[in-house]
Motif scaffolding. Structure first.
Motif, mmCIF file in Angstrom:
data_model
loop_
_atom_site.group_PDB
_atom_site.id
_atom_site.type_symbol
_atom_site.label_atom_id
_atom_site.label_comp_id
_atom_site.label_asym_id
_atom_site.label_seq_id
_atom_site.Cartn_x
_atom_site.Cartn_y
_atom_site.Cartn_z
ATOM 1 N N GLU A 36 -17.257 60.719 45.462
ATOM 2 C CA GLU A 36 -16.847 59.847 44.154
ATOM 3 C C GLU A 36 -18.125 60.220 43.050
ATOM 4 O OE1 GLU A 36 -17.376 57.586 40.841
ATOM 5 O OE2 GLU A 36 -18.520 57.079 42.329
ATOM 6 N N SER A 37 -19.233 60.356 43.552
ATOM 7 C CA SER A 37 -20.199 60.617 42.630
ATOM 8 C C SER A 37 -20.326 62.035 42.348
ATOM 9 C CB SER A 37 -21.708 60.303 42.986
ATOM 10 O OG SER A 37 -21.692 58.849 43.807
ATOM 11 N N VAL A 38 -19.818 62.955 43.177
ATOM 12 C CA VAL A 38 -19.847 64.422 42.932
ATOM 13 C C VAL A 38 -18.598 64.413 41.849
ATOM 14 C CG1 VAL A 38 -19.265 66.634 43.842
ATOM 15 C CG2 VAL A 38 -20.843 65.105 44.772
ATOM 16 N N LEU A 39 -17.451 63.935 42.150
ATOM 17 C CA LEU A 39 -16.165 63.952 41.281
ATOM 18 C C LEU A 39 -16.701 63.535 39.964
ATOM 19 C CD1 LEU A 39 -13.521 63.146 43.420
ATOM 20 C CD2 LEU A 39 -13.974 65.366 42.904
ATOM 21 N N SER A 40 -17.465 62.513 39.761
ATOM 22 C CA SER A 40 -17.676 61.851 38.451
ATOM 23 C C SER A 40 -18.704 62.601 37.726
ATOM 24 C CB SER A 40 -18.008 60.562 38.641
ATOM 25 O OG SER A 40 -17.233 59.505 39.188
ATOM 26 N N PHE A 41 -19.694 63.417 38.641
ATOM 27 C CA PHE A 41 -20.487 64.217 38.156
ATOM 28 C C PHE A 41 -20.188 65.539 37.299
ATOM 29 C CE2 PHE A 41 -23.949 67.329 38.369
ATOM 30 C CZ PHE A 41 -25.109 66.857 37.385
ATOM 31 N N LEU A 42 -18.849 65.738 38.029
ATOM 32 C CA LEU A 42 -18.273 67.159 37.570
ATOM 33 C C LEU A 42 -17.257 66.698 36.463
ATOM 34 C CD1 LEU A 42 -17.514 68.965 40.952
ATOM 35 C CD2 LEU A 42 -19.360 69.588 39.419
ATOM 36 N N GLY A 43 -17.176 65.525 36.129
ATOM 37 C CA GLY A 43 -16.307 65.048 34.723
ATOM 38 C C GLY A 43 -14.901 64.848 35.515
ATOM 39 N N LEU A 44 -14.697 64.843 36.651
ATOM 40 C CA LEU A 44 -13.186 64.687 36.949
ATOM 41 C C LEU A 44 -12.988 63.513 37.646
ATOM 42 C CD1 LEU A 44 -12.556 68.568 38.551
ATOM 43 C CD2 LEU A 44 -11.701 67.271 36.481
ATOM 44 N N GLY A 45 -13.764 62.449 37.612
ATOM 45 C CA GLY A 45 -13.690 61.184 37.820
ATOM 46 C C GLY A 45 -13.009 60.303 37.034
ATOM 47 N N PHE A 46 -13.888 59.005 36.859
ATOM 48 C CA PHE A 46 -13.278 58.061 35.939
ATOM 49 C C PHE A 46 -13.427 58.471 34.624
ATOM 50 C CE2 PHE A 46 -13.999 55.823 40.010
ATOM 51 C CZ PHE A 46 -12.813 54.936 40.034
ATOM 52 N N PRO A 47 -12.679 57.769 33.691
ATOM 53 C CA PRO A 47 -12.973 58.124 32.318
ATOM 54 C C PRO A 47 -14.359 57.938 31.669
ATOM 55 C CG PRO A 47 -11.507 56.175 32.454
ATOM 56 C CD PRO A 47 -11.547 56.908 33.819
ATOM 57 N N PRO A 48 -14.750 58.184 30.551
ATOM 58 C CA PRO A 48 -16.293 58.156 29.981
ATOM 59 C C PRO A 48 -16.397 56.619 29.930
ATOM 60 C CG PRO A 48 -15.016 59.925 28.921
ATOM 61 C CD PRO A 48 -14.147 59.382 29.754
ATOM 62 N N ASP A 49 -15.528 55.943 29.386
ATOM 63 C CA ASP A 49 -15.783 54.431 29.085
ATOM 64 C C ASP A 49 -15.829 53.635 30.402
ATOM 65 O OD1 ASP A 49 -13.284 54.661 29.415
ATOM 66 O OD2 ASP A 49 -12.790 53.233 27.700
ATOM 67 N N PHE A 50 -15.716 54.318 31.459
ATOM 68 C CA PHE A 50 -15.447 53.359 32.701
ATOM 69 C C PHE A 50 -16.631 53.744 33.561
ATOM 70 C CE2 PHE A 50 -13.374 51.832 36.773
ATOM 71 C CZ PHE A 50 -13.066 50.777 36.388
#
Length: 306
Positions: free
Chosen positions: A239-253
């Motif tokens: 999950e950290s990798v996906l969020s780090f690549l910008g494909l995870g949760f929205p920016p305000d979450f």
């Protein structure tokens, strides 16, 4: 003449496992760190009540309070939008741990089901194991990225940006990380099938579903629990990798991975922006791995001395 007393009750399996687990110093340290992290993300927001999503509406005041170093008002500083980093770290930890736990449950359920069916029913062994080999041969990270890009917008529109992203991430991680637990469970079931108690139960006509639920699954709990602890760490990293690549949760979450993604461009000027979420991820993964190592030793009857 020596008086032999037999009044002491024998220890239960749970007490025996706990006694062995306590001897593993790394596992006990990992358990303490994990409990502190859970208290930080669950109890912390009730003490530190700042809103992690609150953006300063006054532009002039936001410019003055953004990217601040640690101070009394903000112990971990603020980000580029003047949001409190301590509150965002607590909120992000709650999401990251929830993603790791739910994704692990999905992965363990699929892996246990496939492993038990493949090990117990010979006619299903070949097809299920070939399917497992197929998933093992797939490049998982590119597959996750494709799933997020193809189905992300549709699920977010249907369920909302936060819940839709959460369900998509945990489902994507769960269905792409069950293979190792399936192979371990299958090996255990193949060995259990030849044990005397299973042959005895089969000789009196015990149906297959009852045999699996009452005799097979309770005896493969040990590798399942070890795989579960390791699965949590793997899911948090993914999950950290996906969020780090910008494909995870929205920016305000916020999640820990999203905090890393937001802070990487400010890393040279404000290194604490990536140190704190990176440290939280590292401590969580290390503690869970040590707990899994301790559980593996505690659940092994040969190591326990039985």
């Amino acid at each position: 003449m020596t008086d032999l007393s037999f009044s002491e009750k024998p220890r239960t399996l749970r007490q025996d496992v706990w006694a062995q687990f306590r001897t593993h110093k790394g596992a006990m340290l990992g358990l303490i760190i994990l409990c502190l992290l859970l208290a930080f993300v669950i109890i912390g927001p009730f003490i530190w009540r700042l809103d992690p999503k609150l953006v300063e509406p006054d532009a002039a005041k936001m410019i003055m309070t953004r990217n601040k170093p640690p101070n009394w008002a903000h112990p971990l500083g603020t980000d580029q939008l003047a949001r409190d980093m301590l509150a965002r770290l607590m909120s992000g930890g709650k999401v990251s741990l929830a993603v790791g736990t739910v994704a692990m449950l999905i992965s363990i359920f699929i892996g246990t089901t496939v492993g038990v069916l493949a090990g117990y029913f010979k006619r299903l062994d070949g097809p299920l194991m070939r399917m497992t080999d197929l998933f093992l041969a797939l490049p998982l990270l590119p597959l996750l990225l494709v799933m997020m890009m193809l189905f992300g917008d549709a699920i977010r529109a249907l369920l909302g940006p936060e819940m839709g992203t959460f369900l998509l991430i945990v489902f994507a991680i769960g269905v792409t990380s069950w293979m190792s637990s399936a192979r371990v469970v299958r090996g255990q079931v193949l060995a259990l099938k030849e044990r005397e108690f299973v042959l005895a139960a089969r000789s009196i006509g015990t149906p297959s579903h009852r045999m699996i639920l009452r005799h097979i699954i309770p005896n493969v709990v040990s590798p399942i629990m070890v795989a579960a602890t390791l699965g949590i760490a793997s899911a948090i990293i993914t999950e950290s990798v996906l969020s780090f690549l910008g494909l995870g949760f929205p920016p305000d979450f916020p999640t820990w991975g999203r905090l890393l993604y937001d802070g990487v461009q400010y890393m040279q000027l404000y290194p604490s922006r990536v140190i704190w979420p990176g440290l939280a991820i590292s401590l969580t993964v290390l503690s869970v791995n040590y707990i899994g190592d301790g559980l593996r030793d505690a659940l092994d009857p040969r190591i326990r001395g039985r």
